[in-house]
Design an enzyme around this catalytic site. Structure first.
Site, PDB file in Angstrom:
ATOM      1  CD  GLU A 233      13.447   2.192  10.317  1.00  0.00           C
ATOM      2  OE1 GLU A 233      13.730   3.303  10.811  1.00  0.00           O
ATOM      3  OE2 GLU A 233      14.016   1.138  10.638  1.00  0.00           O
TER       4      GLU A 233
ATOM      5  N   GLY B 182       2.670   5.276  12.950  1.00  0.00           N
ATOM      6  CA  GLY B 182       3.432   4.152  13.493  1.00  0.00           C
ATOM      7  C   GLY B 182       2.824   3.657  14.798  1.00  0.00           C
TER       8      GLY B 182
ATOM      9  CE  LYS C  21      -1.857   2.979   2.713  1.00  0.00           C
ATOM     10  NZ  LYS C  21      -1.860   4.111   1.767  1.00  0.00           N
TER      11      LYS C  21
ATOM     12  CD  GLU D  20       9.657  13.906  10.591  1.00  0.00           C
ATOM     13  OE1 GLU D  20       8.489  13.498  10.640  1.00  0.00           O
ATOM     14  OE2 GLU D  20      10.599  13.244  10.143  1.00  0.00           O
TER      15      GLU D  20
ATOM     16  N   GLY E 164       6.847   5.832   7.832  1.00  0.00           N
ATOM     17  CA  GLY E 164       5.936   6.972   7.789  1.00  0.00           C
ATOM     18  C   GLY E 164       6.053   7.764   9.076  1.00  0.00           C
ATOM     19  CB  SER E 165       3.890  10.332  10.503  1.00  0.00           C
ATOM     20  OG  SER E 165       2.657   9.648  10.561  1.00  0.00           O
TER      21      SER E 165
ATOM     22  CB  CYS F  49      13.110   9.992   7.776  1.00  0.00           C
ATOM     23  SG  CYS F  49      14.049   8.888   6.725  1.00  0.00           S
TER      24      CYS F  49
HETATM   25  P1  NAD Z   1       2.100   8.933   7.062  1.00  0.00           P
HETATM   26  O1  NAD Z   1       2.341   8.256   8.361  1.00  0.00           O
HETATM   27  O2  NAD Z   1       1.034   9.946   6.985  1.00  0.00           O
HETATM   28  O3  NAD Z   1       1.759   7.854   5.930  1.00  0.00           O
HETATM   29  C1  NAD Z   1       2.611   6.769   5.656  1.00  0.00           C
HETATM   30  C2  NAD Z   1       1.781   5.638   5.080  1.00  0.00           C
HETATM   31  O4  NAD Z   1       0.908   5.145   6.087  1.00  0.00           O
HETATM   32  C3  NAD Z   1       0.900   6.054   3.913  1.00  0.00           C
HETATM   33  O5  NAD Z   1       0.876   5.022   2.945  1.00  0.00           O
HETATM   34  C4  NAD Z   1      -0.453   6.214   4.579  1.00  0.00           C
HETATM   35  O6  NAD Z   1      -1.544   6.068   3.699  1.00  0.00           O
HETATM   36  C5  NAD Z   1      -0.410   5.078   5.580  1.00  0.00           C
HETATM   37  N1  NAD Z   1      -1.365   5.204   6.698  1.00  0.00           N
HETATM   38  C6  NAD Z   1      -1.856   6.340   7.253  1.00  0.00           C
HETATM   39  N2  NAD Z   1      -2.718   6.028   8.254  1.00  0.00           N
HETATM   40  C7  NAD Z   1      -2.756   4.671   8.332  1.00  0.00           C
HETATM   41  C8  NAD Z   1      -3.453   3.757   9.157  1.00  0.00           C
HETATM   42  N3  NAD Z   1      -4.291   4.151  10.112  1.00  0.00           N
HETATM   43  N4  NAD Z   1      -3.244   2.452   8.962  1.00  0.00           N
HETATM   44  C9  NAD Z   1      -2.387   2.013   8.019  1.00  0.00           C
HETATM   45  N5  NAD Z   1      -1.721   2.821   7.181  1.00  0.00           N
HETATM   46  C10 NAD Z   1      -1.892   4.144   7.348  1.00  0.00           C
HETATM   47  O7  NAD Z   1       3.509   9.513   6.586  1.00  0.00           O
HETATM   48  P2  NAD Z   1       3.822  10.388   5.278  1.00  0.00           P
HETATM   49  O8  NAD Z   1       3.293  11.758   5.494  1.00  0.00           O
HETATM   50  O9  NAD Z   1       3.424   9.648   4.047  1.00  0.00           O
HETATM   51  O10 NAD Z   1       5.416  10.403   5.296  1.00  0.00           O
HETATM   52  C11 NAD Z   1       6.159  11.303   6.036  1.00  0.00           C
HETATM   53  C12 NAD Z   1       6.683  10.640   7.289  1.00  0.00           C
HETATM   54  O11 NAD Z   1       7.444   9.486   6.940  1.00  0.00           O
HETATM   55  C13 NAD Z   1       7.632  11.524   8.063  1.00  0.00           C
HETATM   56  O12 NAD Z   1       7.342  11.460   9.439  1.00  0.00           O
HETATM   57  C14 NAD Z   1       9.007  10.913   7.790  1.00  0.00           C
HETATM   58  O13 NAD Z   1       9.968  11.164   8.762  1.00  0.00           O
HETATM   59  C15 NAD Z   1       8.657   9.478   7.691  1.00  0.00           C
HETATM   60  N6  NAD Z   1       9.729   8.755   6.986  1.00  0.00           N
HETATM   61  C16 NAD Z   1      10.556   7.947   7.724  1.00  0.00           C
HETATM   62  C17 NAD Z   1      11.592   7.259   7.108  1.00  0.00           C
HETATM   63  C18 NAD Z   1      12.495   6.352   7.910  1.00  0.00           C
HETATM   64  O14 NAD Z   1      13.114   5.467   7.321  1.00  0.00           O
HETATM   65  N7  NAD Z   1      12.606   6.527   9.227  1.00  0.00           N
HETATM   66  C19 NAD Z   1      11.791   7.385   5.725  1.00  0.00           C
HETATM   67  C20 NAD Z   1      10.938   8.221   5.009  1.00  0.00           C
HETATM   68  C21 NAD Z   1       9.900   8.886   5.661  1.00  0.00           C
END
Ligand code: NAD
Length: 479
Positions: free
Chosen positions: A249, A232, A174, A380, A227-228, A283
């Site tokens: 992550e 997470g 996804k 962040e 993701g965020s 990130c």
């Molecule tokens: P996000 O958490 O909003 O979304 C990430 C993914 O999770 C998307 O595909 C989203 O649709 C999905 N998602 C959202 N809610 C969900 C739920 N309830 N259940 C399951 N899936 C769900 O993050 P974003 O805005 O897409 O990305 C930015 C974030 O990602 C920043 O915080 C950044 O630091 C982080 N990031 C971390 C790394 C790392 O390796 N540590 C790398 C890149 C980005």
């Protein structure tokens, strides 16, 4: 698929949908990449069921076949890195060189894990009971759910999907809804390989619907997420309810430390690269610049000189060094953080300008007179904003660096072997960079953080096997 319309891929078939989202370039909001299907909850469950069935066939496939499949995916990504890199830059907004580089790197992840297919060794031991032998071997987890963010649309998917497939798992992928084109292109390449139907599935859609259906399913064996922090935590709670294995992550608040003895040209180069490449939407971005008082003013001067020369513009323009921010919401949030920072007492010394063009452009911003307790140094921001924090000496710099809930990367610029060695050992982060930018990592070594930046076993390199496999211990009567 109709022209301009892109579908989900479930159980070996492209599946359309009434519900679609439009993918618009952040460089030019009149540039539309296409309409992308949104999976329903029922389709998401169908993808999981297909993966359960497909995984059995994939696990039974011989190692050489699996190796060839992963190599072929990697080859095609390398060969098409120009074309797919341009598409990635068009949909996400990073400059062409970064888009191409990301697709190329994605191919390298498949090549690396193709080799790992052939390196799956077990162990043997004598039992403590005479006449019995013991062996341990790794087995696939089963169905792995891959959930990715928008900032590395191809690479994050690749560094999760490649090991999942290499170790014999089926995948339900996804992607983030802001970057579906890269996900569809990767799926097209994977769909042409000789794999049992259901081994790989793409379900595009929102986190609220598709994401929730995936993370709450008891049929899923493992969830790998980038993701965020907020998402997470939600995934951790949902996975705990089913005791599903998970790996997270998440965000960070990385710092680059510049010490008295630093080469200031190198410091400014690393700071500009680490803070603003990818429009600061990494990130690993250096959003805090912790600088000792003796070199503070000279460092800030060098930063402003370099930042004034940065070319902000359309991602597909070859001259562009900093592309647009990913969307209107992220741009508005960046500007709110700038305002908050100045209202808390920090001073904007360069950048932070927006224009009224058809893209979400913002010049990289530098704030000085900031201190570590300010909200802009705690949250962040995920944009082209860096804050300078002035400190007295190395000890204060290290304490300031570690005074955060996050812990992904940390950098130090120094000529002192003693300080670099101490820093390397005492930075409470998963990655440390000495005389290098905080962003920029390799594909054959582990990647991940500490504290609220990561949870679970490390990604990438030989450490990936921990997450994508389960150990089995077998006892055999031998006498
Ligand atoms: P996000 O958490 O909003 O979304 C990430 C993914 O999770 C998307 O595909 C989203 O649709 C999905 N998602 C959202 N809610 C969900 C739920 N309830 N259940 C399951 N899936 C769900 O993050 P974003 O805005 O897409 O990305 C930015 C974030 O990602 C920043 O915080 C950044 O630091 C982080 N990031 C971390 C790394 C790392 O390796 N540590 C790398 C890149 C980005």
């Amino acid at each position: 698929m109709t022209s301009g319309q892109f579908d989900n891929y479930i159980d070996g078939v492209w599946v359309g949908s009434q519900k679609r989202i439009t993918n618009v370039s952040p460089s030019d909001t009149e540039d539309v990449l296409g309409d992308y299907a949104q999976a329903s909850v029922e389709e998401t469950h169908a993808a999981i069921a297909a993966a359960v069935a497909g995984q059995r066939g994939w696990q039974a496939t011989g190692l050489e076949h699996r190796y060839k499949v992963l190599m072929a995916i990697g080859d095609e990504l390398l060969e098409r890195s120009e074309e797919l890199g341009a598409q990635l830059s068009r949909e996400e907004g990073k400059p062409l060189a970064e888009g191409r580089g990301e697709v190329y790197r994605s191919g390298q992840f498949f090549h690396y894990f193709a080799a790992e297919v052939l390196r799956q060794m077990g162990d043997t031991a004598d039992s403590v009971r005479p006449g019995i032998e013991v062996e341990t071997r790794r087995e696939p987890m089963g169905v792995v759910v891959v959930i990715t963010p928008w900032n590395f649309p191809m690479a994050t998917a690749a560094w999760k999907i490649a090991p999942a497939l290499a170790f014999g798992n089926a995948v339900v992928f996804k992607p983030a809804n802001l970057v579906p084109a890269s996900a569809v292109s990767l799926t097209e390449i994977i769909s042409r390989q000789d794999m049992p139907a259901g081994t790989f599935n793409l379900v595009m859609g929102s986190g609220r619907e598709v994401g929730e259906a995936l993370i709450t399913s008891p049929a899923v064996d493992a969830i790998t997420f980038t993701g965020s922090l907020q998402t997470g935590k939600r995934i951790a709670a949902a996975a705990a309810a089913n005791l599903t294995k998970f790996q997270l992550e998440m965000g960070s608040k990385n710092a680059l430390v510049v010490l008295d003895d630093a080469d200031l040209d190198l410091a400014a180069e690393c700071a500009v690269n680490g803070a603003f490449s990818g429009t600061g939407q990494k990130c690993t971005a250096s959003s805090r610049l912790i600088v000792t008082a003796a070199v503070h003013d000279a460092f800030v001067e060098k930063m402003c000189e370099r930042m004034a020369q940065l070319k902000v513009g359309h991602a597909l323009d070859a001259q562009t060094q900093i592309g647009p921010v990913v969307d209107a919401g992220q741009l508005a949030q960046n500007l709110e953080y700038l305002e908050l920072g100045t209202s808390e007492g920090a001073q904007l010394v360069c950048g932070g300008e927006v224009d009224d063009s058809k893209g979400y452009y913002m010049t990289p911003a530098l704030l000085v007179n900031s201190h570590n307790a300010m909200t802009i140094n705690r949250d962040e921001v995920f944009g082209p904003i860096a804050c300078v924090i002035k400190v007295a000496d190395y000890e204060e710099a290290l304490a300031t660096l570690n005074d955060t809930q996050y812990g992904l990367t940390a950098g130090v610029i120094t000529r002192s072997l003693r300080d670099a060695t101490h820093f390397k050992r005492h930075a409470r982060t998963g990655c440390v960079m000495v005389n290098l930018p905080t962003a920029g990592t390799d594909y054959h070594v582990p990647f991940g953080g500490r504290k609220s930046s990561s949870f679970g076993s490390r990604e990438q390199g030989q450490y990936a096997v921990e997450f994508y496999t389960e150990i089995k211990t077998t006892y055999i009567r031998s006498a």
